[in-house]
Structure formats: C-alpha cells, structure tokens
Design an enzyme around this catalytic site. Sequence first.
Site, PDB file in Angstrom:
ATOM      1  CG  HIS A 156     -39.028  78.880  24.184  1.00 55.55           C
ATOM      2  ND1 HIS A 156     -38.641  79.440  25.383  1.00 55.55           N
ATOM      3  CD2 HIS A 156     -39.663  79.870  23.491  1.00 55.55           C
ATOM      4  CE1 HIS A 156     -39.008  80.718  25.395  1.00 55.55           C
ATOM      5  NE2 HIS A 156     -39.631  81.009  24.263  1.00 55.55           N
TER       6      HIS A 156
ATOM      7  CD  GLU B 264     -39.775  84.449  23.824  1.00 52.09           C
ATOM      8  OE1 GLU B 264     -40.640  83.618  23.467  1.00 52.09           O
ATOM      9  OE2 GLU B 264     -39.292  84.476  24.972  1.00 52.09           O
TER      10      GLU B 264
ATOM     11  CE1 TYR C 147     -34.469  80.114  26.676  1.00 54.36           C
ATOM     12  CE2 TYR C 147     -32.945  79.517  24.931  1.00 54.36           C
ATOM     13  CZ  TYR C 147     -34.104  79.272  25.650  1.00 54.36           C
ATOM     14  OH  TYR C 147     -34.894  78.181  25.337  1.00 54.36           O
TER      15      TYR C 147
ATOM     16  CG  ASN D 171     -37.005  71.984  28.741  1.00 53.88           C
ATOM     17  OD1 ASN D 171     -36.565  72.362  27.654  1.00 53.88           O
ATOM     18  ND2 ASN D 171     -37.245  72.797  29.744  1.00 53.88           N
TER      19      ASN D 171
ATOM     20  CE  LYS E 188     -36.346  74.730  25.064  1.00 55.48           C
ATOM     21  NZ  LYS E 188     -35.952  74.786  26.505  1.00 55.48           N
TER      22      LYS E 188
HETATM   23  N1  UDP Z   1     -32.921  75.285  32.152  1.00 53.53           N
HETATM   24  C1  UDP Z   1     -31.887  74.455  32.572  1.00 53.53           C
HETATM   25  N2  UDP Z   1     -31.673  74.291  33.915  1.00 53.53           N
HETATM   26  C2  UDP Z   1     -32.430  74.920  34.848  1.00 53.53           C
HETATM   27  C3  UDP Z   1     -33.479  75.759  34.427  1.00 53.53           C
HETATM   28  C4  UDP Z   1     -33.689  75.921  33.072  1.00 53.53           C
HETATM   29  O1  UDP Z   1     -31.196  73.877  31.751  1.00 53.53           O
HETATM   30  O2  UDP Z   1     -32.189  74.733  36.064  1.00 53.53           O
HETATM   31  C5  UDP Z   1     -33.164  75.475  30.705  1.00 53.53           C
HETATM   32  C6  UDP Z   1     -34.358  74.676  30.207  1.00 53.53           C
HETATM   33  O3  UDP Z   1     -34.070  74.215  28.885  1.00 53.53           O
HETATM   34  C7  UDP Z   1     -35.451  75.739  30.196  1.00 53.53           C
HETATM   35  C8  UDP Z   1     -34.664  76.983  29.792  1.00 53.53           C
HETATM   36  O4  UDP Z   1     -33.432  76.843  30.452  1.00 53.53           O
HETATM   37  O5  UDP Z   1     -36.483  75.432  29.288  1.00 53.53           O
HETATM   38  C9  UDP Z   1     -35.312  78.295  30.165  1.00 53.53           C
HETATM   39  O6  UDP Z   1     -35.624  78.266  31.546  1.00 53.53           O
HETATM   40  P1  UDP Z   1     -37.009  78.832  32.091  1.00 53.53           P
HETATM   41  O7  UDP Z   1     -36.908  78.921  33.574  1.00 53.53           O
HETATM   42  O8  UDP Z   1     -37.377  80.079  31.358  1.00 53.53           O
HETATM   43  O9  UDP Z   1     -38.041  77.649  31.754  1.00 53.53           O
HETATM   44  P2  UDP Z   1     -39.215  77.548  30.675  1.00 53.53           P
HETATM   45  O10 UDP Z   1     -39.814  78.913  30.522  1.00 53.53           O
HETATM   46  O11 UDP Z   1     -38.584  77.040  29.421  1.00 53.53           O
HETATM   47  O12 UDP Z   1     -40.182  76.564  31.271  1.00 53.53           O
HETATM   48 MG    MG Z   2     -38.950  80.795  30.259  1.00 53.74          MG
END
Ligand code: UDP
Ligand code: MG
Length: 160
Positions: A117, A128, A51, A114, A11
């Site tokens: 992805h 994807e 997303y 974080n 990211k």
């Molecule tokens: N995210 C965020 N706030 C939240 C949850 C998710 O900013 O409360 C962002 C974070 O960058 C995350 C992405 O949205 O990686 C996608 O969320 P997901 O729940 O799919 O998490 P991941 O699969 O990336 O672990």
């Molecule tokens: Mg996810």
Amino acid sequence: MSMERTLILLKPDAVQRGLSGKILARFEEKGLKIVGMKLMQMSQELAAQHYSAHKEKPFYKGLVSFMTSSPIVALALEGIGAIEICRKMMGATFGSKAEPGTIRGDFGVSNSFNLVHGSDSKEAADKELGLFFKPEELLEYNLAAFTWIYDPVEELGQQG
Ligand code: UDP
Ligand code: MG
C-alpha cells in the site's frame, strides 16, 4: 517537488511470502529514507480507519479481512516527491495489470493480494502516517548518502 513523507504498508501477502526484505530494498535502493518502520498486526478498527474511503466498495469486507489476517510491515519513507515516486514504484492496483519493473508487476498476479500500500496524496499521507505511527516513532536523522542521492546545489539548495 518538496520533501515529503509517505506511508507504505507491506501487506500480509508480502510478509508471508518472504518478500518484505526485497520490497524494502527497492525503496532503499531508490534513495528513499526510512523514517519509521514496524512489524504489526492491524486491528479491525485501524483497518476501518485506514480504508474508510472504500467503505461502500464491494471489495471492502474482503480487504479488511485480508489486511487483518496476518502481520504487516508499516513504513514511513521520506524523500523529495516521495508520494508519487512510491506510487509509481508500486505499479497499478491489480497485479495482473501492473507493469513489469514495478513491485506489483514483478511479484504478484492477484488483484486483491497486491503486496503493498502507498499513500496517494499529501492529505492521505498525513492522515495515514498519523494512524500508524506515534509522532515519536517518526525519526529525524541525517542519512550519510543524502548529498549523493540528491544534487546539493540543484535540489537541496546548499551552496558549496
Ligand atoms: N482491492 C481489491 N479489489 C478491487 C480493488 C481493490 O481487493 O477491485 C484492494 C487492493 O488490495 C487495493 C486496495 O483494495 O490495493 C485499495 O484499493 P485502491 O483502489 O485504493 O488501490 P491502491 O491505491 O492500493 O492501488
Ligand atoms: Mg488507494
């Protein structure tokens, strides 16, 4: 477990913090094969498609803004059970909660920035990979270390 391909994104925070190489190295060292890789700027349209499952979430707008704010590195990685292995290597979604030893646990503290992805299922990976790579950008080649990364008899099914 079967041979799988998964989409990994480094990211904008990973690229801007100079962590692309370190994070890529973790996947390489694990034994995953790079079959696609590019530095790119995500468009609003691509972020919305990628997303789409999160469209109604409160963090959606900020997430799209973050992901389109600066270049990312898109990776297609291949290996037996690659989807689950990569998810485990990434760690929990929130950097503040992710276990040490994971990418998110070792390199960040933010819950939204974080670093990485990873596709979370075979269906997500297929969708994807199609969003980020043209078919001809996903390469097929022999990795020299392959028969040392996997047990040829037990895992690759080759006798002798
Ligand atoms: N995210 C965020 N706030 C939240 C949850 C998710 O900013 O409360 C962002 C974070 O960058 C995350 C992405 O949205 O990686 C996608 O969320 P997901 O729940 O799919 O998490 P991941 O699969 O990336 O672990
Ligand atoms: Mg996810």
